[in-house]
Design a protein around this motif. Sequence first.
Motif, PDB file in Angstrom:
ATOM      1  N   UNK A   1       0.846  -1.190   0.000  1.00 26.89           N
ATOM      2  CA  UNK A   1       0.000   0.000   0.000  1.00 26.89           C
ATOM      3  C   UNK A   1       0.879   1.237   0.000  1.00 26.89           C
ATOM      4  N   UNK A   2       0.587   2.141  -0.904  1.00 26.98           N
ATOM      5  CA  UNK A   2       1.339   3.394  -0.904  1.00 26.98           C
ATOM      6  C   UNK A   2       0.398   4.579  -0.921  1.00 26.98           C
ATOM      7  N   UNK A   3       0.711   5.551  -0.130  1.00 27.15           N
ATOM      8  CA  UNK A   3      -0.026   6.814  -0.126  1.00 27.15           C
ATOM      9  C   UNK A   3       0.959   7.946  -0.316  1.00 27.15           C
ATOM     10  N   UNK A   4       0.451   9.065  -0.795  1.00 28.92           N
ATOM     11  CA  UNK A   4       1.324  10.216  -0.984  1.00 28.92           C
ATOM     12  C   UNK A   4       0.772  11.455  -0.287  1.00 28.92           C
ATOM     13  N   UNK A   5       1.015  11.598   1.023  1.00 33.40           N
ATOM     14  CA  UNK A   5       0.586  12.829   1.685  1.00 33.40           C
ATOM     15  C   UNK A   5       1.435  14.039   1.278  1.00 33.40           C
ATOM     16  N   UNK A   6       2.652  13.795   0.784  1.00 30.20           N
ATOM     17  CA  UNK A   6       3.581  14.810   0.263  1.00 30.20           C
ATOM     18  C   UNK A   6       4.159  15.760   1.300  1.00 30.20           C
ATOM     19  N   UNK A   7       3.363  16.140   2.310  1.00 27.98           N
ATOM     20  CA  UNK A   7       3.893  17.060   3.318  1.00 27.98           C
ATOM     21  C   UNK A   7       3.478  16.586   4.709  1.00 27.98           C
ATOM     22  N   UNK A   8       4.264  16.955   5.711  1.00 30.51           N
ATOM     23  CA  UNK A   8       4.079  16.426   7.055  1.00 30.51           C
ATOM     24  C   UNK A   8       3.098  17.186   7.918  1.00 30.51           C
ATOM     25  N   UNK A   9       2.815  18.436   7.586  1.00 29.99           N
ATOM     26  CA  UNK A   9       1.872  19.201   8.410  1.00 29.99           C
ATOM     27  C   UNK A   9       0.683  19.666   7.573  1.00 29.99           C
ATOM     28  N   UNK A  10      -0.407  19.958   8.273  1.00 28.71           N
ATOM     29  CA  UNK A  10      -1.615  20.395   7.581  1.00 28.71           C
ATOM     30  C   UNK A  10      -1.366  21.710   6.850  1.00 28.71           C
ATOM     31  N   UNK A  11      -0.611  22.605   7.514  1.00 27.73           N
ATOM     32  CA  UNK A  11      -0.349  23.904   6.882  1.00 27.73           C
ATOM     33  C   UNK A  11       0.310  23.708   5.514  1.00 27.73           C
ATOM     34  N   UNK A  12       1.361  22.873   5.490  1.00 28.16           N
ATOM     35  CA  UNK A  12       2.075  22.698   4.227  1.00 28.16           C
ATOM     36  C   UNK A  12       1.240  21.924   3.200  1.00 28.16           C
ATOM     37  N   UNK A  13       0.427  20.981   3.692  1.00 28.06           N
ATOM     38  CA  UNK A  13      -0.455  20.295   2.743  1.00 28.06           C
ATOM     39  C   UNK A  13      -1.458  21.266   2.132  1.00 28.06           C
ATOM     40  N   UNK A  14      -1.836  22.287   2.901  1.00 28.69           N
ATOM     41  CA  UNK A  14      -2.723  23.309   2.337  1.00 28.69           C
ATOM     42  C   UNK A  14      -1.985  24.179   1.329  1.00 28.69           C
ATOM     43  N   UNK A  15      -0.718  24.462   1.630  1.00 27.47           N
ATOM     44  CA  UNK A  15       0.085  25.279   0.711  1.00 27.47           C
ATOM     45  C   UNK A  15       0.155  24.601  -0.657  1.00 27.47           C
ATOM     46  N   UNK A  16       0.377  23.297  -0.649  1.00 31.10           N
ATOM     47  CA  UNK A  16       0.515  22.590  -1.926  1.00 31.10           C
ATOM     48  C   UNK A  16      -0.835  22.131  -2.487  1.00 31.10           C
ATOM     49  N   UNK A  17      -1.916  22.452  -1.750  1.00 30.68           N
ATOM     50  CA  UNK A  17      -3.271  22.111  -2.176  1.00 30.68           C
ATOM     51  C   UNK A  17      -3.497  20.611  -2.274  1.00 30.68           C
ATOM     52  N   UNK A  18      -2.985  19.872  -1.313  1.00 31.86           N
ATOM     53  CA  UNK A  18      -3.129  18.426  -1.340  1.00 31.86           C
ATOM     54  C   UNK A  18      -4.531  17.999  -0.907  1.00 31.86           C
TER      55      UNK A  18
ATOM     56  N   UNK B   1       9.129  24.872   6.638  1.00 37.60           N
ATOM     57  CA  UNK B   1       9.920  25.203   7.823  1.00 37.60           C
ATOM     58  C   UNK B   1      10.432  23.907   8.444  1.00 37.60           C
ATOM     59  N   UNK B   2      11.302  24.047   9.448  1.00 31.90           N
ATOM     60  CA  UNK B   2      11.818  22.854  10.130  1.00 31.90           C
ATOM     61  C   UNK B   2      10.685  22.065  10.790  1.00 31.90           C
ATOM     62  N   UNK B   3       9.659  22.789  11.216  1.00 30.70           N
ATOM     63  CA  UNK B   3       8.511  22.128  11.839  1.00 30.70           C
ATOM     64  C   UNK B   3       7.809  21.201  10.835  1.00 30.70           C
ATOM     65  N   UNK B   4       7.733  21.675   9.583  1.00 31.62           N
ATOM     66  CA  UNK B   4       7.126  20.844   8.539  1.00 31.62           C
ATOM     67  C   UNK B   4       7.954  19.585   8.299  1.00 31.62           C
ATOM     68  N   UNK B   5       9.280  19.753   8.356  1.00 30.05           N
ATOM     69  CA  UNK B   5      10.170  18.616   8.106  1.00 30.05           C
ATOM     70  C   UNK B   5      10.005  17.560   9.198  1.00 30.05           C
ATOM     71  N   UNK B   6      10.106  18.012  10.457  1.00 29.66           N
ATOM     72  CA  UNK B   6       9.973  17.015  11.527  1.00 29.66           C
ATOM     73  C   UNK B   6       8.534  16.508  11.622  1.00 29.66           C
ATOM     74  N   UNK B   7       7.590  17.268  11.061  1.00 28.72           N
ATOM     75  CA  UNK B   7       6.191  16.831  11.006  1.00 28.72           C
ATOM     76  C   UNK B   7       6.017  15.526  10.242  1.00 28.72           C
ATOM     77  N   UNK B   8       6.921  15.280   9.282  1.00 29.69           N
ATOM     78  CA  UNK B   8       6.854  14.022   8.523  1.00 29.69           C
ATOM     79  C   UNK B   8       7.086  12.847   9.478  1.00 29.69           C
ATOM     80  N   UNK B   9       8.109  13.015  10.334  1.00 31.16           N
ATOM     81  CA  UNK B   9       8.415  11.945  11.308  1.00 31.16           C
ATOM     82  C   UNK B   9       7.266  11.778  12.298  1.00 31.16           C
ATOM     83  N   UNK B  10       6.683  12.916  12.714  1.00 32.22           N
ATOM     84  CA  UNK B  10       5.569  12.856  13.673  1.00 32.22           C
ATOM     85  C   UNK B  10       4.371  12.107  13.096  1.00 32.22           C
ATOM     86  N   UNK B  11       4.077  12.417  11.825  1.00 30.82           N
ATOM     87  CA  UNK B  11       2.942  11.766  11.173  1.00 30.82           C
ATOM     88  C   UNK B  11       3.180  10.254  11.082  1.00 30.82           C
ATOM     89  N   UNK B  12       4.398   9.885  10.690  1.00 34.87           N
ATOM     90  CA  UNK B  12       4.726   8.459  10.586  1.00 34.87           C
ATOM     91  C   UNK B  12       4.594   7.791  11.961  1.00 34.87           C
TER      92      UNK B  12
END
Lengths: 615, 209
Positions: A373-390, A424-435
């Motif tokens: 199973x593969x999914x593509x959330x693309x970004x780790x935080x909601x803010x950044x997912x909104x920026x990219x319009x995911x 931002x760095x928060x978005x980057x570490x957000x990927x780890x948090x989501x996982x």
Amino acid sequence: MNTDKYKILLQNCIKPGRYTGGEINEVIKDKEKIDLRFCFCFPDIYEIGMSNLGIRILADVLNNKENYWCERCFAPWTDMEKQLRDTKTPLFALESGDPLSEFDMLGFTLQYELSYTNVLNMLDLAGIPLFTENRGYDDDLSMYPLVVGGGPCTYNPEPVADFFDLFLIGEDEESILELTELYLDCKSNRKGMKKSEFLHIAATRISGCYVPSLYEVTYNDDGTIKTVAPKYQDIPKTVKKRIIKDLDKVSYPTKPLIPFLDIVHDRIVLEVFRGCIRGCRFCQAGMVYRPYREKSAATLDRCAAVSFENTGYSEISLSSLSISDYMQLDELIDNLLAWTDENKISLSLPSMRIDAFYEQLMEKVMSVRKSGLTFAPEAGTQRLRDVINKNITEQEIISACSKAFDGGRDSIKLYFMNGLPTETDEDVSGIALLAQKIVDEFYSIKRPRRGVNVTISVSCFVPKPFTPFQWEPQDSLNELERKQKLLKDSIKTKKISYKYHDAKTCRIEGVFARGNRRLSAALAEAVRAGQRFDGWDEYFDYNKWLEIFNRTNIDPGFFANRRIRFEETLAWDHIDAGVTKQYLIKEAQKAYNAEVTPDCRTACSGCGAGCSDNE
Amino acid sequence: MEQVRLFFRKIGNIRYISHLDLQRTMSRILMRSGLDIAFSKGYNPRPKLAFAVPLSIFHESEYEILDFKLNTDTAAEEIGEKLRNLLPQGLEIFRITEPKEKISACRTARYRLTMTTSKSADEIRELLSGEIKVLKKTKTREEECDISPQITDMYFYERDGFVIMEATLESDNANYLNPNYITAFLGDNIDYCLIRRLCLYNSRGQPMT
């Protein structure tokens, strides 16, 4: 083909089957009865090229014509290249074994910027001059094969513009026949026509046909483009991409060639629809393949059944962007499952958006065979997912994973990107948090005997033409590598596997993605310096690329890491991909405010791609 | 029959296809044939296939054996009919029977080596008359060993400008000798060598049935 004259070369290759053809369903014709010989040239190895749906569709279109013969050629791996060079044997096509120089047309498909050196290397191996101007531009049309380009990279073909006689922009099923018919007409009825004359006629008659040599590019002192203008009045100022209006009527290969070798995608591929309604702001495919057009479930089911009869493949893969947007998905899956199950055929779906449709669908497909199973959330935080319009929420992601765990899966792969605009760095570490949250979810719902594995695969953002992010700078190499390390350090458990792309490769991709014609000097120099297979880790050499840029006076940062002003003339402004610049700017500005745009079915955003419904 | 043994040839360009790739190709052809093939159990059901002695890439063969199972009793003619038109060029079925002995009963294989060389047949015979020491790879290391005891019934002649050697090589599971060792031993004495397997024999020295 008769391999006799190549037998010693083949004996010295690890996988000779890459070069010998002879596969089941291969198309062989009598050379004497052929008016037009076309060779599709794929700038990567056989196993990758044979997995490409585009050339299979187009080869089928050409071979349906009795008097055309379309053959194949792939980039020879380095063992074969050495044999060819040592024995001064020109590169040859798989079906006839004839050298490429004997063909009327060579069609290169440009899938990926890092395959450009392979394109040039293939021409070189065929003994064909690299630059258009050196291929008898003012001589008889038939002196050299016509070198034609197509594929997604042709939305900004400028870095390779000097090497191609022409490009067919957009979907080529119709335009390729218009081109070959015009060519035959000119070759037989107007003997002695110069190539330059032919190109001029092609550019005026065939919509979507871009002849780079008929456009003059001027530059400002700072290296930016001043103007791109046609050299003659009758040449269109912009070249509009072609689209196929009715996908149910377009021909589709149902007798696909079955390779002997283990190719990357070895299965029946059903193209379900073209285009995408979503509008993720980084995604070039989602923009340039618009408008959204579907094939009917009935057409697809018929197509799958015939393909199975003709091949014996035990897997059918549905191909599209965002498959759950397909309006007849239920019907299609039910139709397919009605006969695939008893024939032990499994269905596989492309990576999916995570949403409500998804859960139902998964239950059905899982009844056949469990695949990853593969999914593509693309970004780790909601803010950044909104920026990219995911347009997906964390809750949707967790709930989808939870369903998958309930269904007995214990392994999930997630795709992300580093270096997205505003990250931002928060978005980057957000990927780890989501996982981590997904791992926690697994343990909250079951007491498993085995552990869970969440793989996060992270690529680097590369700004691409015709996206709302086409003006954005790519993060510097240092910054990308810093973020990769930051993410690595943010992962606290071995249940999360972390994979990331080489940032250096992404940077070179970034240079060519937004490059202009000045890069042709670097490409020619790179091929002289022996660069090829840049998309392959074992041959990619970043420092060598820096030296090449240095020798050819090119600043890679100018192309990859510079913020382009909205007012600036873009290298690809004379290509019309449908979506308007106005729309892209509006989307870019919304991105800065983390403001989302609904999908096309919810509300038309007026992108300009020209769906029949709204525009 | 339900247990099926196919005898086939693999000649021409198809020699550039490896054993693994041939397995997959055969499996597809069976899937497509409309025969009622027995599948393996488990996660990814596939047709159950068993080949006799794997044939190396670059080698041709006049005597390959493939076993598979059907769920319904089917006549040999029908099986042949359903398979023949699906085969790629170079693969040719010449016999379909029920297996008379285990596929693992194979002990030796006969080969023909057609060499492009400036040497005469006598000179090649001379080179191969004593010990034939080659580097053989084992799982952990390379070691030099004499393969001549594994080769019997050598026969040399010249035809159409080629030097031709025929020989029988040990081919049971434990002691399989690849004819490539002979060409490796001859090294620069030959320019090119086309290897063709002529037959597979059981312990009594009879062709496999």
